[in-house]
Design a protein around this motif. Structure first.
Motif, PDB file in Angstrom:
ATOM      1  N   ILE A  18       4.285  -2.739   2.015  1.00  0.00           N
ATOM      2  CA  ILE A  18       5.818  -2.411   2.323  1.00  0.00           C
ATOM      3  C   ILE A  18       6.877  -3.438   1.526  1.00  0.00           C
ATOM      4  CG2 ILE A  18       5.650  -1.281   4.177  1.00  0.00           C
ATOM      5  CD1 ILE A  18       6.364  -4.067   5.840  1.00  0.00           C
ATOM      6  N   ALA A  19       7.953  -3.094   1.212  1.00  0.00           N
ATOM      7  CA  ALA A  19       8.857  -3.892   0.463  1.00  0.00           C
ATOM      8  C   ALA A  19      10.324  -3.809   1.389  1.00  0.00           C
ATOM      9  CB  ALA A  19       8.834  -3.611  -0.751  1.00  0.00           C
ATOM     10  N   LYS A  20      11.090  -4.701   0.885  1.00  0.00           N
ATOM     11  CA  LYS A  20      12.496  -4.989   1.296  1.00  0.00           C
ATOM     12  C   LYS A  20      13.530  -5.045  -0.028  1.00  0.00           C
ATOM     13  CE  LYS A  20      14.103  -5.352   5.407  1.00  0.00           C
ATOM     14  NZ  LYS A  20      14.281  -5.820   6.751  1.00  0.00           N
ATOM     15  N   GLY A  21      14.215  -4.201  -0.521  1.00  0.00           N
ATOM     16  CA  GLY A  21      14.869  -4.709  -1.735  1.00  0.00           C
ATOM     17  C   GLY A  21      14.045  -4.892  -2.769  1.00  0.00           C
ATOM     18  N   ASN A  22      13.883  -5.932  -3.499  1.00  0.00           N
ATOM     19  CA  ASN A  22      12.884  -6.392  -4.541  1.00  0.00           C
ATOM     20  C   ASN A  22      11.681  -7.000  -4.151  1.00  0.00           C
ATOM     21  OD1 ASN A  22      14.219  -4.845  -6.574  1.00  0.00           O
ATOM     22  ND2 ASN A  22      15.857  -6.530  -6.806  1.00  0.00           N
ATOM     23  N   PHE A  23      11.881  -7.465  -2.758  1.00  0.00           N
ATOM     24  CA  PHE A  23      10.647  -8.275  -2.258  1.00  0.00           C
ATOM     25  C   PHE A  23       9.758  -7.489  -1.628  1.00  0.00           C
ATOM     26  CE2 PHE A  23       8.373 -11.028   0.955  1.00  0.00           C
ATOM     27  CZ  PHE A  23       8.494 -12.221   0.145  1.00  0.00           C
ATOM     28  N   ARG A  24       8.443  -7.779  -2.125  1.00  0.00           N
ATOM     29  CA  ARG A  24       7.139  -7.198  -1.540  1.00  0.00           C
ATOM     30  C   ARG A  24       6.343  -8.023  -0.654  1.00  0.00           C
ATOM     31  NH1 ARG A  24       4.304  -3.265  -5.938  1.00  0.00           N
ATOM     32  NH2 ARG A  24       6.230  -2.343  -6.627  1.00  0.00           N
ATOM     33  N   PHE A  25       6.235  -7.717   0.581  1.00  0.00           N
ATOM     34  CA  PHE A  25       5.550  -8.335   1.657  1.00  0.00           C
ATOM     35  C   PHE A  25       4.088  -8.181   1.540  1.00  0.00           C
ATOM     36  CE2 PHE A  25       9.292  -6.667   3.811  1.00  0.00           C
ATOM     37  CZ  PHE A  25      10.039  -8.002   3.981  1.00  0.00           C
ATOM     38  N   VAL A  26       3.374  -9.249   2.080  1.00  0.00           N
ATOM     39  CA  VAL A  26       1.829  -9.368   1.990  1.00  0.00           C
ATOM     40  C   VAL A  26       1.337  -8.285   1.496  1.00  0.00           C
ATOM     41  CG1 VAL A  26      -0.463 -10.176   2.738  1.00  0.00           C
ATOM     42  CG2 VAL A  26       1.630 -11.846   2.870  1.00  0.00           C
ATOM     43  N   PRO A  27       0.541  -7.725   0.829  1.00  0.00           N
ATOM     44  CA  PRO A  27      -0.476  -6.365   0.427  1.00  0.00           C
ATOM     45  C   PRO A  27      -1.212  -6.178   1.702  1.00  0.00           C
ATOM     46  CG  PRO A  27      -0.344  -7.637  -1.653  1.00  0.00           C
ATOM     47  CD  PRO A  27       0.149  -8.771  -0.440  1.00  0.00           C
ATOM     48  N   PHE A  28      -1.468  -5.010   1.995  1.00  0.00           N
ATOM     49  CA  PHE A  28      -2.322  -4.490   3.003  1.00  0.00           C
ATOM     50  C   PHE A  28      -3.600  -5.508   3.043  1.00  0.00           C
ATOM     51  CE2 PHE A  28      -5.411  -1.837   4.871  1.00  0.00           C
ATOM     52  CZ  PHE A  28      -5.364  -1.898   6.123  1.00  0.00           C
ATOM     53  N   MET A  29      -4.070  -5.137   1.820  1.00  0.00           N
ATOM     54  CA  MET A  29      -5.724  -5.720   1.508  1.00  0.00           C
ATOM     55  C   MET A  29      -5.922  -7.099   1.731  1.00  0.00           C
ATOM     56  SD  MET A  29      -6.124  -5.401  -2.716  1.00  0.00           S
ATOM     57  CE  MET A  29      -7.677  -5.955  -2.631  1.00  0.00           C
ATOM     58  N   TYR A  30      -4.674  -7.913   1.795  1.00  0.00           N
ATOM     59  CA  TYR A  30      -4.747  -9.359   2.165  1.00  0.00           C
ATOM     60  C   TYR A  30      -3.993  -9.859   3.538  1.00  0.00           C
ATOM     61  CZ  TYR A  30      -5.349  -9.343  -3.038  1.00  0.00           C
ATOM     62  OH  TYR A  30      -5.885  -9.191  -4.370  1.00  0.00           O
ATOM     63  N   LEU A  31      -3.564  -8.857   4.075  1.00  0.00           N
ATOM     64  CA  LEU A  31      -2.856  -9.056   5.281  1.00  0.00           C
ATOM     65  C   LEU A  31      -3.679  -9.648   6.700  1.00  0.00           C
ATOM     66  CD1 LEU A  31      -0.350  -8.840   6.724  1.00  0.00           C
ATOM     67  CD2 LEU A  31      -0.733  -6.556   7.343  1.00  0.00           C
ATOM     68  N   SER A  32      -4.908  -9.297   6.644  1.00  0.00           N
ATOM     69  CA  SER A  32      -5.782  -9.931   7.844  1.00  0.00           C
ATOM     70  C   SER A  32      -6.213 -11.302   7.379  1.00  0.00           C
ATOM     71  CB  SER A  32      -7.156  -9.143   7.979  1.00  0.00           C
ATOM     72  OG  SER A  32      -6.662  -7.880   8.401  1.00  0.00           O
ATOM     73  N   ALA A  33      -6.197 -11.669   6.109  1.00  0.00           N
ATOM     74  CA  ALA A  33      -6.645 -13.018   5.579  1.00  0.00           C
ATOM     75  C   ALA A  33      -5.280 -13.759   5.998  1.00  0.00           C
ATOM     76  CB  ALA A  33      -7.173 -13.249   4.275  1.00  0.00           C
ATOM     77  N   ALA A  34      -4.240 -13.534   5.565  1.00  0.00           N
ATOM     78  CA  ALA A  34      -3.045 -13.958   5.692  1.00  0.00           C
ATOM     79  C   ALA A  34      -2.678 -14.444   7.230  1.00  0.00           C
ATOM     80  CB  ALA A  34      -1.791 -13.226   5.101  1.00  0.00           C
TER      81      ALA A  34
END
Length: 201
Positions: free
Chosen positions: A70-86
């Protein structure tokens, strides 16, 4: 695009209104029923419980980690594949000082672990940490919407602005229902429906 919801609504504006009404009611119940006091402040399980409680009547994914990017405006949040580690890394971050708590909050915002409702959930999660660790809470009515949105947008690079805003609004009246209720009502203006809405990539 309107998210699939338990209310069967297909109009974006109508869903936004119902979502706000229902989740505000549940947010107040979190405080009044003492549910927050039973959660371990600063943990991801606590945030999941907050999110689930707020949105369970609206979305099937309430309390569940998102499975999309997901993203808001031009900012992309942590990609799903790295989310659990984050989320594991954020869980381990310290939270004993004001700076540590805000830094943890900023990182959780960058993670944006849920498909919708991240801002509302994480602000309650933030206040819960402040209350437990510092015996203070944020009086959200003291924070200007535009200042907050800009500070949060810049916080992944430079967090001095959001720290200044939050520190200037900290109060010691931690168990005041009216302060909490006004905070819920006021902080919903921070969602920015008229500017950028979270979108699926």
């Amino acid at each position: 695009m309107t998210l699939e919801n338990k209310l069967g609504l297909t109009n974006f504006a109508e869903l936004a209104r119902e979502e706000e009404k229902l989740s505000k009611k549940k947010a107040l119940a979190l405080f009044e029923n003492g549910i927050l006091d039973q959660l371990e402040a600063g943990t991801f399980p606590a945030l999941k419980e907050i999110h689930k409680y707020l949105f369970d009547e609206i979305y099937d994914f309430a309390g569940e980690i998102r499975s999309v990017n997901i993203a808001k405006g031009n900012f992309r949040f942590v990609p799903f594949m790295y989310l659990s580690a984050a989320l594991e890394s954020i869980e381990k971050m310290p939270q004993t000082t004001f700076d540590e708590i805000v830094e943890k909050y900023v990182e959780m915002n960058v993670a944006h672990p849920f498909r919708e409702g991240n801002g509302r959930s994480t602000r309650i999660w933030l206040d819960h940490m402040f209350k437990k660790e510092l015996q203070k809470v944020v009086d959200w009515t003291q924070i200007n919407k535009e200042d907050y949105l800009l500070a949060m947008e810049r916080s992944p690079i430079k967090d001095i602005e959001i720290k200044h805003l939050l520190k200037s609004a900290l109060i010691e009246d931690t168990n005041n229902r009216e302060v909490y209720k006004k905070g819920i009502n006021h902080s919903y203006y921070y969602e920015g429906y008229a500017t950028f809405k979270t979108k699926e990539l």
